[in-house]
Design a protein around this motif. Structure first.
Motif, PDB file in Angstrom:
ATOM      1  N   GLY A  67     -11.905  -0.906 -11.888  1.00 24.17           N
ATOM      2  CA  GLY A  67     -10.977  -1.859 -12.485  1.00 24.17           C
ATOM      3  C   GLY A  67      -9.876  -2.260 -11.509  1.00 24.17           C
ATOM      4  O   GLY A  67      -9.517  -3.438 -11.397  1.00 24.17           O
ATOM      5  N   LYS A  68      -9.322  -1.267 -10.791  1.00 21.53           N
ATOM      6  CA  LYS A  68      -8.280  -1.552  -9.807  1.00 21.53           C
ATOM      7  C   LYS A  68      -8.838  -2.401  -8.669  1.00 21.53           C
ATOM      8  O   LYS A  68      -8.179  -3.327  -8.196  1.00 21.53           O
ATOM      9  N   VAL A  69     -10.048  -2.076  -8.251  1.00 23.62           N
ATOM     10  CA  VAL A  69     -10.676  -2.829  -7.158  1.00 23.62           C
ATOM     11  C   VAL A  69     -10.877  -4.284  -7.573  1.00 23.62           C
ATOM     12  O   VAL A  69     -10.620  -5.205  -6.787  1.00 23.62           O
ATOM     13  N   SER A  81     -14.791   3.876  -3.189  1.00 23.49           N
ATOM     14  CA  SER A  81     -14.919   5.198  -2.571  1.00 23.49           C
ATOM     15  C   SER A  81     -13.588   5.701  -2.014  1.00 23.49           C
ATOM     16  O   SER A  81     -13.458   6.879  -1.698  1.00 23.49           O
ATOM     17  N   LEU A  82     -12.599   4.801  -1.905  1.00 23.11           N
ATOM     18  CA  LEU A  82     -11.275   5.230  -1.485  1.00 23.11           C
ATOM     19  C   LEU A  82     -10.641   6.028  -2.620  1.00 23.11           C
ATOM     20  O   LEU A  82     -10.666   5.599  -3.780  1.00 23.11           O
ATOM     21  N   LYS A  83     -10.082   7.156  -2.299  1.00 21.47           N
ATOM     22  CA  LYS A  83      -9.531   8.056  -3.304  1.00 21.47           C
ATOM     23  C   LYS A  83      -8.468   7.358  -4.146  1.00 21.47           C
ATOM     24  O   LYS A  83      -7.508   6.792  -3.622  1.00 21.47           O
ATOM     25  N   GLY A  84      -8.662   7.359  -5.466  1.00 21.83           N
ATOM     26  CA  GLY A  84      -7.685   6.815  -6.393  1.00 21.83           C
ATOM     27  C   GLY A  84      -7.886   5.362  -6.773  1.00 21.83           C
ATOM     28  O   GLY A  84      -7.121   4.826  -7.569  1.00 21.83           O
ATOM     29  N   TYR A 117       1.300 -10.057  -6.270  1.00 25.44           N
ATOM     30  CA  TYR A 117       0.274 -10.455  -7.240  1.00 25.44           C
ATOM     31  C   TYR A 117      -0.036  -9.331  -8.231  1.00 25.44           C
ATOM     32  O   TYR A 117      -1.101  -9.300  -8.835  1.00 25.44           O
ATOM     33  N   GLY A 118       0.903  -8.396  -8.354  1.00 22.50           N
ATOM     34  CA  GLY A 118       0.797  -7.361  -9.381  1.00 22.50           C
ATOM     35  C   GLY A 118       0.070  -6.099  -8.980  1.00 22.50           C
ATOM     36  O   GLY A 118      -0.212  -5.253  -9.821  1.00 22.50           O
ATOM     37  N   ILE A 119      -0.227  -5.927  -7.717  1.00 21.55           N
ATOM     38  CA  ILE A 119      -0.897  -4.705  -7.255  1.00 21.55           C
ATOM     39  C   ILE A 119       0.164  -3.661  -6.922  1.00 21.55           C
ATOM     40  O   ILE A 119       1.146  -3.956  -6.241  1.00 21.55           O
ATOM     41  N   GLN A 120      -0.029  -2.458  -7.449  1.00 14.67           N
ATOM     42  CA  GLN A 120       0.943  -1.380  -7.271  1.00 14.67           C
ATOM     43  C   GLN A 120       1.037  -0.934  -5.810  1.00 14.67           C
ATOM     44  O   GLN A 120       0.043  -0.938  -5.081  1.00 14.67           O
ATOM     45  N   VAL A 121       2.236  -0.538  -5.390  1.00 14.09           N
ATOM     46  CA  VAL A 121       2.478  -0.071  -4.028  1.00 14.09           C
ATOM     47  C   VAL A 121       1.586   1.127  -3.707  1.00 14.09           C
ATOM     48  O   VAL A 121       1.047   1.243  -2.601  1.00 14.09           O
ATOM     49  N   ALA A 122       1.379   2.000  -4.683  1.00 17.15           N
ATOM     50  CA  ALA A 122       0.529   3.177  -4.469  1.00 17.15           C
ATOM     51  C   ALA A 122      -0.898   2.764  -4.116  1.00 17.15           C
ATOM     52  O   ALA A 122      -1.528   3.366  -3.239  1.00 17.15           O
ATOM     53  N   ASP A 123      -1.404   1.720  -4.774  1.00 14.31           N
ATOM     54  CA  ASP A 123      -2.760   1.243  -4.480  1.00 14.31           C
ATOM     55  C   ASP A 123      -2.821   0.572  -3.108  1.00 14.31           C
ATOM     56  O   ASP A 123      -3.812   0.709  -2.389  1.00 14.31           O
ATOM     57  N   ILE A 124      -1.771  -0.123  -2.734  1.00 13.81           N
ATOM     58  CA  ILE A 124      -1.703  -0.735  -1.405  1.00 13.81           C
ATOM     59  C   ILE A 124      -1.698   0.354  -0.336  1.00 13.81           C
ATOM     60  O   ILE A 124      -2.387   0.250   0.681  1.00 13.81           O
ATOM     61  N   ASN A 125      -0.971   1.431  -0.598  1.00 19.20           N
ATOM     62  CA  ASN A 125      -0.931   2.552   0.343  1.00 19.20           C
ATOM     63  C   ASN A 125      -2.298   3.221   0.468  1.00 19.20           C
ATOM     64  O   ASN A 125      -2.661   3.701   1.542  1.00 19.20           O
ATOM     65  N   LYS A 126      -3.069   3.233  -0.617  1.00 24.19           N
ATOM     66  CA  LYS A 126      -4.423   3.798  -0.572  1.00 24.19           C
ATOM     67  C   LYS A 126      -5.330   2.945   0.312  1.00 24.19           C
ATOM     68  O   LYS A 126      -6.168   3.469   1.047  1.00 24.19           O
ATOM     69  N   LEU A 127      -5.144   1.631   0.246  1.00 22.43           N
ATOM     70  CA  LEU A 127      -5.918   0.741   1.123  1.00 22.43           C
ATOM     71  C   LEU A 127      -5.564   1.019   2.585  1.00 22.43           C
ATOM     72  O   LEU A 127      -6.448   1.139   3.438  1.00 22.43           O
ATOM     73  N   LYS A 128      -4.258   1.138   2.860  1.00 22.68           N
ATOM     74  CA  LYS A 128      -3.809   1.404   4.230  1.00 22.68           C
ATOM     75  C   LYS A 128      -4.338   2.745   4.724  1.00 22.68           C
ATOM     76  O   LYS A 128      -4.755   2.862   5.878  1.00 22.68           O
TER      77      LYS A 128
END
Length: 136
Positions: A65-67, A58-61, A27-38
């Protein structure tokens, strides 16, 4: 069972219980952002939707807007199945309790059998599972 009794349970059974956050990539979410969630301990789409925006930002990065984009993707994945507490409270206002004809059973059930409720959970090998079928 009639089609009407089977339909809601079949629809619920087709919905996966846990959807990994990796699905957000479709759905267009970057792998880096998914890794930040993990890295923040969030591994499922439901886990994301249960967080507040403040907790997610509060998660780094992860910017606001990304949230917002992540939450929008989660809603698409869940197909609108997630509702707010306020929406749930509004739906619960229309629930009516039907008497079983037994005062002690009604007391045990908290006033009777609720309308709009289709699932009863009982321990394995108990005859309690016969109750919903007798009212079905």
């Amino acid at each position: 069972m009639t089609d009407m009794q089977q339909r809601p349970e079949e629809e619920e059974d087709n919905i996966p219980s846990f959807i990994a956050v990796g699905e957000l990539q479709k759905y267009g979410i970057q792998v880096a952002d998914i890794n930040k969630l993990k890295a923040g301990g969030i591994h499922t789409v439901t886990g994301v939707t249960m967080q507040t925006k403040k907790a997610l930002t509060s998660l780094k990065g992860l910017s606001e807007g990304k949230v917002d984009k992540i939450l929008e993707a989660c809603m698409k994945i869940q197909n609108g199945l997630f509702i707010t507490g306020f929406e749930c409270l509004h739906k619960r206002a229309s629930v009516v309790k039907l008497t079983t004809g037994s005062k002690s059973l009604d007391k045990l059930l908290g006033g009777g059998i609720e309308t709009q409720s289709s699932k009863y959970h009982c321990d394995f090998r108990n005859n309690e599972s016969d109750l919903p079928f007798s009212y079905g």
